[in-house]
Design a protein around this motif. Structure first.
Motif, PDB file in Angstrom:
ATOM      1  N   ALA A 271       0.830  -1.208   0.000  1.00  0.00           N
ATOM      2  CA  ALA A 271       0.000   0.000   0.000  1.00  0.00           C
ATOM      3  C   ALA A 271       0.863   1.256   0.000  1.00  0.00           C
ATOM      4  O   ALA A 271       0.558   2.242  -0.687  1.00  0.00           O
ATOM      5  CB  ALA A 271      -0.932  -0.012   1.213  1.00  0.00           C
ATOM      6  N   LEU A 272       1.965   1.233   0.752  1.00  0.00           N
ATOM      7  CA  LEU A 272       2.861   2.382   0.794  1.00  0.00           C
ATOM      8  C   LEU A 272       3.593   2.556  -0.535  1.00  0.00           C
ATOM      9  O   LEU A 272       3.750   3.675  -1.030  1.00  0.00           O
ATOM     10  CB  LEU A 272       3.872   2.213   1.929  1.00  0.00           C
ATOM     11  N   LEU A 273       4.054   1.456  -1.116  1.00  0.00           N
ATOM     12  CA  LEU A 273       4.773   1.528  -2.383  1.00  0.00           C
ATOM     13  C   LEU A 273       3.906   2.121  -3.483  1.00  0.00           C
ATOM     14  O   LEU A 273       4.370   2.940  -4.283  1.00  0.00           O
ATOM     15  CB  LEU A 273       5.234   0.128  -2.800  1.00  0.00           C
TER      16      LEU A 273
ATOM     17  N   LYS B 105      11.704  -0.750   9.601  1.00  0.00           N
ATOM     18  CA  LYS B 105      12.857  -0.650   8.711  1.00  0.00           C
ATOM     19  C   LYS B 105      12.666  -1.479   7.442  1.00  0.00           C
ATOM     20  O   LYS B 105      13.106  -1.086   6.362  1.00  0.00           O
ATOM     21  CB  LYS B 105      14.113  -1.091   9.455  1.00  0.00           C
ATOM     22  N   GLY B 106      12.014  -2.627   7.572  1.00  0.00           N
ATOM     23  CA  GLY B 106      11.795  -3.460   6.399  1.00  0.00           C
ATOM     24  C   GLY B 106      11.012  -2.737   5.321  1.00  0.00           C
ATOM     25  O   GLY B 106      11.397  -2.728   4.146  1.00  0.00           O
ATOM     26  N   GLU B 107       9.906  -2.123   5.721  1.00  0.00           N
ATOM     27  CA  GLU B 107       9.107  -1.363   4.767  1.00  0.00           C
ATOM     28  C   GLU B 107       9.876  -0.148   4.252  1.00  0.00           C
ATOM     29  O   GLU B 107       9.750   0.224   3.073  1.00  0.00           O
ATOM     30  CB  GLU B 107       7.800  -0.905   5.420  1.00  0.00           C
TER      31      GLU B 107
ATOM     32  N   LEU C   6       8.707  -5.001  -5.962  1.00  0.00           N
ATOM     33  CA  LEU C   6       7.371  -4.942  -6.581  1.00  0.00           C
ATOM     34  C   LEU C   6       6.731  -3.560  -6.461  1.00  0.00           C
ATOM     35  O   LEU C   6       5.514  -3.436  -6.299  1.00  0.00           O
ATOM     36  CB  LEU C   6       6.436  -6.012  -5.988  1.00  0.00           C
ATOM     37  N   GLY C   7       7.560  -2.539  -6.561  1.00  0.00           N
ATOM     38  CA  GLY C   7       7.052  -1.175  -6.534  1.00  0.00           C
ATOM     39  C   GLY C   7       6.898  -0.607  -7.930  1.00  0.00           C
ATOM     40  O   GLY C   7       7.393  -1.186  -8.911  1.00  0.00           O
TER      41      GLY C   7
END
Length: 273
Positions: free
Chosen positions: A15-17, A78-80, A134-135
């Motif tokens: 969702a953020l990407l 951090k991962g996101e 996958l962005g």
């Protein structure tokens, strides 16, 4: 140090990407002074200047004049954040290339600009390709390369293989240069000191080296010295990058010519009846 993408919450990361929903809803009180984009930009600055090992929510918060905890409202962890950083950095690359001069000219420009991108952001080389981010910008990067290779007339299977080969080739060259730039500070020994010490010892411990490995000596015999202040290894990588890229392009051109002659676009021939 290898970092694997997609280590955060899958739904939140995607969702953020793709910006399919803002993580911070409107709340009473003063308008927040942070945003996802500001946090990602600051994180890229940290990674560019200090390396991936220095990256932390606390360090990014310090750069923004906030605490690390203040960032979690916008980015879960951090991962996101690494996924967002990697994809945002890729936005620097062109979305399309000039094909008026043919696919070969465009592919050369792609390779050179992608190499330069990796060297501007060497931390991106530590993001493993085993799992894609996958962005949108990662897909845009792929789309631009496929658009060039589509001009060869080859089919999807051949183009997929060439995409993987080209990425591996460019990333490999960039990794060698990036590591050569980092090793003096990491080890406290310059390249010149390292080679001088070992070259003299090699003559001492292996007096018959040239006779034992004549082809190694032969392949190193036609060697040019770097010009200006360019480090030796970077000069060698630059030379081998040009030679290797030309060989790859020749191979693609030959494959395209064979496919055109066979009339199957590089696909497997249909079974005989």
């Amino acid at each position: 140090m290898v970092v694997y993408a997609g280590q955060g919450d899958a739904r939140r990361s995607m969702a953020l990407l793709w910006r399919s929903g803002e993580p911070n809803e409107a709340r009473p009180g003063p308008k927040p002074g942070l945003s996802v984009d500001a946090i990602v930009d600051a994180a890229i600055e940290v990674a560019d200047s200090e390396g991936m090992a220095a990256l932390s929510m606390r360090r990014v918060g310090e750069r923004l004049g906030r605490t690390g905890m203040a960032l979690y409202t916008y980015v879960p962890g951090k991962g996101e954040l690494i996924d967002l950083m990697y994809d945002r950095a890729l936005a620097e690359l062109p979305a399309e290339y000039d094909l008026s001069g043919g696919w070969r000219s465009a592919l050369t420009a792609w390779a050179e600009q992608t190499l330069a991108f990796y060297l501007r952001h060497p931390w991106t080389l530590q993001v493993s390709q085993a799992r894609p981010v996958l962005g949108p910008n990662e897909f845009a990067m792929l789309e631009s390369l496929v658009a060039i290779l589509r001009g060869t007339g080859l089919g999807p299977r051949r183009v997929r293989g060439m995409v993987a080969l080209l990425f591996d080739f460019v990333r490999g060259a960039a990794t060698t240069v990036a590591e050569s730039r980092q090793v003096p500070s990491a080890t406290g020994v310059s390249d010149e000191e390292w080679w001088q010490a070992r070259a003299s010892l090699l003559d001492e411990v292996a007096p018959g080296f040239a006779d034992r490995f004549p082809l190694v000596r032969w392949v190193e015999s036609d060697d040019s010295e770097p010009g200006g202040d360019e480090p030796y290894l970077e000069h060698r990588v630059s030379e081998t990058f040009s030679v290797g890229l030309a060989v790859l392009l020749d191979g693609i051109e030959a494959a395209a010519a064979r496919a055109a002659q066979n009339g199957n676009g590089g696909q497997a021939a249909p079974p005989s009846t």
